[in-house]
Write an enzyme that holds these catalytic residues in place. Structure first.
Site, mmCIF file in Angstrom:
data_model
loop_
_atom_site.group_PDB
_atom_site.id
_atom_site.type_symbol
_atom_site.label_atom_id
_atom_site.label_comp_id
_atom_site.label_asym_id
_atom_site.label_seq_id
_atom_site.Cartn_x
_atom_site.Cartn_y
_atom_site.Cartn_z
ATOM 1 N N ARG A 93 0.837 -1.209 0.000
ATOM 2 C CA ARG A 93 0.000 0.000 0.000
ATOM 3 C C ARG A 93 0.862 1.245 0.000
ATOM 4 O O ARG A 93 0.508 2.255 -0.581
ATOM 5 C CB ARG A 93 -0.945 -0.021 1.207
ATOM 6 C CG ARG A 93 -2.076 -1.003 0.982
ATOM 7 C CD ARG A 93 -3.014 -1.064 2.147
ATOM 8 N NE ARG A 93 -3.726 0.191 2.305
ATOM 9 C CZ ARG A 93 -3.741 0.877 3.436
ATOM 10 N NH1 ARG A 93 -3.110 0.453 4.477
ATOM 11 N NH2 ARG A 93 -4.416 1.988 3.515
ATOM 12 N N ASP A 153 -18.218 2.423 2.355
ATOM 13 C CA ASP A 153 -18.192 1.350 3.363
ATOM 14 C C ASP A 153 -19.448 1.413 4.244
ATOM 15 O O ASP A 153 -20.009 0.379 4.611
ATOM 16 C CB ASP A 153 -16.955 1.489 4.262
ATOM 17 C CG ASP A 153 -15.720 1.844 3.465
ATOM 18 O OD1 ASP A 153 -14.792 1.041 3.413
ATOM 19 O OD2 ASP A 153 -15.700 2.933 2.842
ATOM 20 N N ARG A 156 -22.291 -0.021 2.407
ATOM 21 C CA ARG A 156 -22.224 -1.494 2.448
ATOM 22 C C ARG A 156 -22.732 -2.003 3.797
ATOM 23 O O ARG A 156 -23.466 -2.989 3.879
ATOM 24 C CB ARG A 156 -20.772 -1.951 2.246
ATOM 25 C CG ARG A 156 -20.277 -1.768 0.825
ATOM 26 C CD ARG A 156 -18.783 -2.037 0.717
ATOM 27 N NE ARG A 156 -18.356 -2.022 -0.684
ATOM 28 C CZ ARG A 156 -17.117 -1.754 -1.085
ATOM 29 N NH1 ARG A 156 -16.171 -1.467 -0.206
ATOM 30 N NH2 ARG A 156 -16.806 -1.783 -2.362
ATOM 31 N N HIS A 180 -10.423 4.493 5.384
ATOM 32 C CA HIS A 180 -11.098 3.700 4.346
ATOM 33 C C HIS A 180 -10.094 2.606 3.995
ATOM 34 O O HIS A 180 -9.204 2.802 3.178
ATOM 35 C CB HIS A 180 -11.417 4.571 3.124
ATOM 36 C CG HIS A 180 -11.798 3.763 1.907
ATOM 37 N ND1 HIS A 180 -12.957 3.023 1.836
ATOM 38 C CD2 HIS A 180 -11.167 3.566 0.726
ATOM 39 C CE1 HIS A 180 -13.024 2.413 0.659
ATOM 40 N NE2 HIS A 180 -11.947 2.730 -0.031
HETATM 41 P P1 NAD Z 1 -8.774 2.638 -13.690
HETATM 42 O O1 NAD Z 1 -7.406 2.100 -13.916
HETATM 43 O O2 NAD Z 1 -9.926 2.010 -14.401
HETATM 44 O O3 NAD Z 1 -8.792 4.197 -14.061
HETATM 45 C C1 NAD Z 1 -7.802 5.089 -13.703
HETATM 46 C C2 NAD Z 1 -7.759 6.156 -14.780
HETATM 47 O O4 NAD Z 1 -6.846 7.179 -14.372
HETATM 48 C C3 NAD Z 1 -7.263 5.633 -16.140
HETATM 49 O O5 NAD Z 1 -8.235 5.921 -17.131
HETATM 50 C C4 NAD Z 1 -5.956 6.387 -16.379
HETATM 51 O O6 NAD Z 1 -5.731 6.681 -17.746
HETATM 52 C C5 NAD Z 1 -6.206 7.644 -15.566
HETATM 53 N N1 NAD Z 1 -4.985 8.356 -15.179
HETATM 54 C C6 NAD Z 1 -3.850 7.861 -14.646
HETATM 55 N N2 NAD Z 1 -2.977 8.857 -14.411
HETATM 56 C C7 NAD Z 1 -3.595 10.005 -14.783
HETATM 57 C C8 NAD Z 1 -3.216 11.370 -14.779
HETATM 58 N N3 NAD Z 1 -2.006 11.754 -14.350
HETATM 59 N N4 NAD Z 1 -4.083 12.276 -15.254
HETATM 60 C C9 NAD Z 1 -5.303 11.913 -15.712
HETATM 61 N N5 NAD Z 1 -5.722 10.623 -15.741
HETATM 62 C C10 NAD Z 1 -4.865 9.704 -15.296
HETATM 63 O O7 NAD Z 1 -8.996 2.634 -12.120
HETATM 64 P P2 NAD Z 1 -10.403 2.724 -11.359
HETATM 65 O O8 NAD Z 1 -10.958 1.377 -11.165
HETATM 66 O O9 NAD Z 1 -11.230 3.757 -12.015
HETATM 67 O O10 NAD Z 1 -9.914 3.235 -9.924
HETATM 68 C C11 NAD Z 1 -9.426 4.555 -9.803
HETATM 69 C C12 NAD Z 1 -8.994 4.820 -8.368
HETATM 70 O O11 NAD Z 1 -10.151 4.825 -7.520
HETATM 71 C C13 NAD Z 1 -8.051 3.750 -7.796
HETATM 72 O O12 NAD Z 1 -7.055 4.385 -6.997
HETATM 73 C C14 NAD Z 1 -8.972 2.919 -6.929
HETATM 74 O O13 NAD Z 1 -8.281 2.235 -5.907
HETATM 75 C C15 NAD Z 1 -9.876 4.011 -6.376
HETATM 76 N N6 NAD Z 1 -11.125 3.580 -5.774
HETATM 77 C C16 NAD Z 1 -11.499 4.240 -4.653
HETATM 78 C C17 NAD Z 1 -12.663 3.877 -3.982
HETATM 79 C C18 NAD Z 1 -13.043 4.622 -2.736
HETATM 80 O O14 NAD Z 1 -13.982 4.247 -2.024
HETATM 81 N N7 NAD Z 1 -12.345 5.701 -2.401
HETATM 82 C C19 NAD Z 1 -13.441 2.827 -4.473
HETATM 83 C C20 NAD Z 1 -13.051 2.186 -5.648
HETATM 84 C C21 NAD Z 1 -11.876 2.560 -6.286
#
Ligand code: NAD
Length: 322
Positions: A93, A153, A156, A180
């Protein structure tokens, strides 16, 4: 003909991956905004996503959706950042936090250049660490930098409690708080069903053998805490639940609702904890965080909150942010 730059409310999304696009889709269906700008490194895919989504507008809401550059986010009311990496197999992480904090340095400086007055909603994981990084990199007031925290969360938790008790989850008030992530905890002492404390509801329940009280309830919490791992194991990512949770936070901001949601915000003195982003119920409106509720937790929950603080502080120290 209206000028597209006049269309309000305006929300910009940085990151058009699974989470960003599920959020955009749900936001459009919710009819909450008039204009959405979506920015992603992958311009080609984003253009395709935006064309596809826009074509549903005649049946839903007259929203203008743009696949844009940072300059297009000007005058946004809210900027939601979902860009970044997901935890790769075998990656720690802390390594994920380092990678995403590096991306955030550039992203936040671009967002500050074009939409410095917007409220920032941080979603990228580890969300408590990245929210703190966004606060430091932007120099904005803590009231305007919000992490999505344990809103998902807690949804859920309410869903599983509702299923267990046979109650509509909208009538359950119960929070997952703290980080989280792995050290999050259930605030059982405050959980309520229709205004009745859960422990009192359980004591009067005809079916009390069905959950075996503490053991059964703890299983519900463990299922909540581990559900992201389980969903990722089954389908590779989580996105629908978070997309809808983000719409709920967006509504609270855009509609100036003064709604109470367990977002991640800067903790300042609660239980002696300072200078770290963690989730507590907070009043949210168009200015961001109006106030964080000083919830009364029992001794065990207080210990859990401090444990979350220690876990997040360790990471932000290692990143050199503290
Ligand atoms: P994903 O890989 O599908 O999408 C990430 C996107 O970010 C991609 O389209 C990529 O091109 C873009 N990206 C990367 N660097 C970039 C930059 N510098 N500028 C602009 N765009 C950029 O991932 P995802 O499934 O959409 O997840 C995204 C994030 O959300 C992850 O960190 C994931 O862990 C997090 N997430 C958080 C929660 C929450 O409760 N907070 C829940 C689910 C996922």
């Amino acid at each position: 003909m209206s000028n597209i730059s006049d269309l309000k409310p305006k929300v910009s999304i940085i990151g058009a991956g699974n989470v960003g696009m599920r959020y955009a889709y749900a936001l459009m269906i919710g009819g909450v905004v008039r204009q959405m700008v979506i920015v992603d490194l992958d311009r080609k895919k984003t253009e395709g996503e935006v064309m596809d989504l826009s074509h549903g507008a005649p049946y839903i809401s007259p929203v203008e959706i743009i696949s844009g550059d940072y300059a297009d986010i000007k005058d946004s009311d809210l900027v939601v950042i979902t860009a970044g990496k997901k935890q790769a197999q075998g990656q720690s992480r802390i390594d994920l936090a380092k990678d995403n904090a590096r991306l955030y340095k550039t992203i936040i400086s671009q967002v500050m250049r074009y939409a410095p007055s917007a409220i920032f909603l941080i979603v990228t994981n580890p969300v408590d660490v990245l929210s703190y990084a966004a606060l430091k990199f932007s120099g904005k007031s803590y009231t305007e930098v919000i992490g999505s925290g344990t809103v998902l969360d807690s949804a859920r938790f309410r869903t599983l409690l509702g299923r267990h008790c046979g109650i509509d989850p909208r009538n359950i008030h119960a929070y997952i708080l703290g980080e989280h992530g792995d050290t999050e905890f259930a605030a059982w002492s405050n959980a309520m069903i229709g205004g009745v404390l859960l422990k009192e509801y359980c004591a009067a329940c005809d079916d009390k053998h069905a959950c075996d009280n503490e053991k059964g309830l703890n299983q519900i919490f463990e299922d909540v805490r581990d559900s992201a791992y389980k969903i990722i194991g089954l389908k590779g990512e989580t996105s629908y639940g978070i997309g809808l949770a983000l719409v709920r936070i967006t509504q609270a901001i855009i509609k100036n609702e003064n709604a109470i949601l367990p977002v991640s915000s800067l903790t300042q003195g609660y239980l002696g904890v300072n200078d770290v982003y963690l989730s507590l119920p907070a009043v949210i409106n168009k200015k961001g965080i109006r106030e964080v509720l000083q919830l009364t937790l029992n001794a065990r929950e207080q210990k859990e909150f401090r444990k979350s603080s220690a876990a997040i502080k360790r990471v932000i120290k290692e990143l050199g942010l503290l």
